[in-house]
Enzyme design. Structure first.
Site, PDB file in Angstrom:
ATOM      1  N   LYS B  53       9.099   6.778  -1.044  1.00 38.35           N
ATOM      2  CA  LYS B  53       9.165   7.747   0.163  1.00 38.35           C
ATOM      3  C   LYS B  53      10.415   8.647   0.054  1.00 38.35           C
ATOM      4  O   LYS B  53      10.123   9.670   0.113  1.00 38.35           O
ATOM      5  CB  LYS B  53       9.095   6.893   1.429  1.00 38.35           C
ATOM      6  CG  LYS B  53       7.606   6.293   1.594  1.00 38.35           C
ATOM      7  CD  LYS B  53       7.603   5.361   2.776  1.00 38.35           C
ATOM      8  CE  LYS B  53       6.271   4.507   2.897  1.00 38.35           C
ATOM      9  NZ  LYS B  53       6.493   3.345   3.839  1.00 38.35           N
ATOM     10  N   GLN B  97      10.791   0.493   7.414  1.00 36.96           N
ATOM     11  CA  GLN B  97       9.798  -0.224   6.334  1.00 36.96           C
ATOM     12  C   GLN B  97       9.549  -1.624   7.265  1.00 36.96           C
ATOM     13  O   GLN B  97      10.359  -2.293   7.410  1.00 36.96           O
ATOM     14  CB  GLN B  97      10.650  -0.200   5.141  1.00 36.96           C
ATOM     15  CG  GLN B  97       9.678  -0.988   4.174  1.00 36.96           C
ATOM     16  CD  GLN B  97       8.413   0.079   3.758  1.00 36.96           C
ATOM     17  OE1 GLN B  97       8.549   1.437   4.053  1.00 36.96           O
ATOM     18  NE2 GLN B  97       7.262  -0.488   3.741  1.00 36.96           N
ATOM     19  N   ASP B 120       6.472   8.292  11.736  1.00 32.50           N
ATOM     20  CA  ASP B 120       5.666   7.282  11.098  1.00 32.50           C
ATOM     21  C   ASP B 120       4.584   6.609  12.099  1.00 32.50           C
ATOM     22  O   ASP B 120       3.877   6.061  11.624  1.00 32.50           O
ATOM     23  CB  ASP B 120       6.614   6.169  10.749  1.00 32.50           C
ATOM     24  CG  ASP B 120       5.938   5.443   9.742  1.00 32.50           C
ATOM     25  OD1 ASP B 120       4.936   6.084   8.734  1.00 32.50           O
ATOM     26  OD2 ASP B 120       6.003   4.226   9.146  1.00 32.50           O
TER      27      ASP B 120
END
Lengths: 281, 281
Positions: B53, B97, B120
């Site tokens: 990412k 994450q 996200d």
């Protein structure tokens, strides 16, 4: 076929009986639960609803703070009113009666209600928490529908639930609550093709369309459970009751079905919110 | 039957091409879009994902701020790290994450990310806004699935979409996005009975189960569109590709389907968030 009539008045009474005791305990601790209702303008049915909610509060010992704003109220003034109620520690729940006059940004007003006082379950934040499984105050009608299913011990897990309607305070949150209790959930709406076929998949059918007698008898699978959240002019539900009750194993009438439980959920959430303020201290 | 392979790399490239220009414009205005990634612990696949990412950010000119916390990190320390990033005006997006080590309250950590930086799409607030139709940053995989459908101009309105899976960042939000684009949406999961029959209803099928080759060819209605959001060990999707592609009119491969678009949505949301900070001034 003999079917079970899901008696909302009975469910509501059972909830309110528990609340009376909890309100008593709160008052002994010096806290009077308080629901603030905001009515903007003079729509007669809105006025009736708000009045009814306030009266139901008082019947079980919840303080009803009734705010009536003129129909000319601007969005900014409404937001200020809500903000003051957010900051007022004596107020535990805030209900803004829908609909507000069309010149007002209703969504913005809803979103201004603080999550701790959103006992009517109208904020996107509250909706998100409900859908992800940890919301405290889901919208009242969806919560009422779940309460009826629980009261009558109707199995939900693994059942196919079909919800007709997708409004932010009804179709969407009731779909989320049913999903969280392990139903397979189909959400239908005005753009659904072959609606009757889709409804016929439902072991549990929730009508939340806002159209009188819209759901037809031959749309209902034999033995399905039918919950009618509609409340149209003249006390008529979204479900063609006579035709559907011939197929359903259990069904809510209108009036006396989902409606009375909806108000009791509002009262319950207000008492919950008042208790939260104590547990924080 | 000849079917259309939905090429995620092509969709992702088209999105990234647009982003390169937008990043350029932002930099000319003195703003470098920045995504902060937080990795807790040493799980090798999580480390790989985060690295990928970050690298993808840099390729199009987004700054990648990589924070790596030891696996012993306590919830409170993680919350403080997130809070600092919330307050840091040079950071436009925050990605924590998943999964964090099991002693950490991951949900609490997600909820701490400010809505403006939740690129996200992990907060309940963001989920609620998305489901009610005005969310800015839906979860990236659901957004990717919608982008693929849009890129290939696959009709959604009035179609029956069946989503298998109900996780907070995949099954639930993709169901919400499909509903908001006027699909009739059924959400299935591990407690669904007769899963194969329910999947066979789908004109659009989204697999988000996390089990390799779980969706069988004979579950797919002839001509359905199949989107595989699974990404299991050994580059294997949730869909039995060979069997399902014989039935599907269009299908995403794994790899090269939903995955690459997911990352491009993360980049897009970060650029969106950076642009928002300018439009506020």
């Amino acid at each position: 076929m003999e079917n079970l009539i899901l008696d909302g008045r009975k469910v509501a009474q059972s909830i309110k009986n528990q609340l009376v005791e909890r309100v008593q305990v709160l008052k002994e601790k010096g806290v009077t639960p308080c629901l603030a209702t905001i009515l903007v303008g003079d729509d007669p049915s809105s006025a009736t609803y708000v009045k009814m909610k306030g009266n139901e509060c008082e019947k079980i010992g919840i303080k009803s703070l009734r705010i009536h704003l003129p129909k000319e109220t601007e969005t900014i003034e409404l937001l200020e009113t809500i903000q003051k109620l957010n900051e007022d520690a004596s107020v535990h729940g805030i209900l803004l009666q829908h609909p507000v006059p069309s010149h007002i940004d209703e969504r913005k007003a809803f979103e201004t209600i603080s999550i701790e006082k959103d006992v009517d379950g109208v904020t996107s934040f509250g909706y998100g928490q409900t859908a992800l499984g940890f919301g405290k105050y889901p919208s009242c009608t969806p919560a009422a529908i779940m309460s009826i299913l629980h009261f009558y011990q109707i199995p939900i897990e693994g059942k196919h639930a079909v919800v007709i309607g997708r409004s932010p305070i009804l179709g969407k949150p009731v779909s989320a609550l049913l999903l969280n209790e392990n139903a397979t959930v189909t959400t239908c709406h005005s753009r659904t093709t072959n609606l009757s076929e889709v409804v016929r998949l439902g072991d549990i059918v929730v009508a939340a369309v806002g159209k009188p007698k819209f759901i037809q008898g031959d749309w209902i699978k034999q033995g399905a459970v039918v919950l009618d959240a509609g409340y149209n002019k003249g006390n008529i539900g979204d479900v063609d009751y006579d035709a559907c009750s011939e197929k359903a194993s259990a069904i809510t009438p209108v009036p006396g079905g989902v409606g009375p439980v909806t108000i009791s959920m509002l009262l319950k959430h207000t008492v919950d919110a008042a208790e939260e303020t104590i547990s924080k201290h």
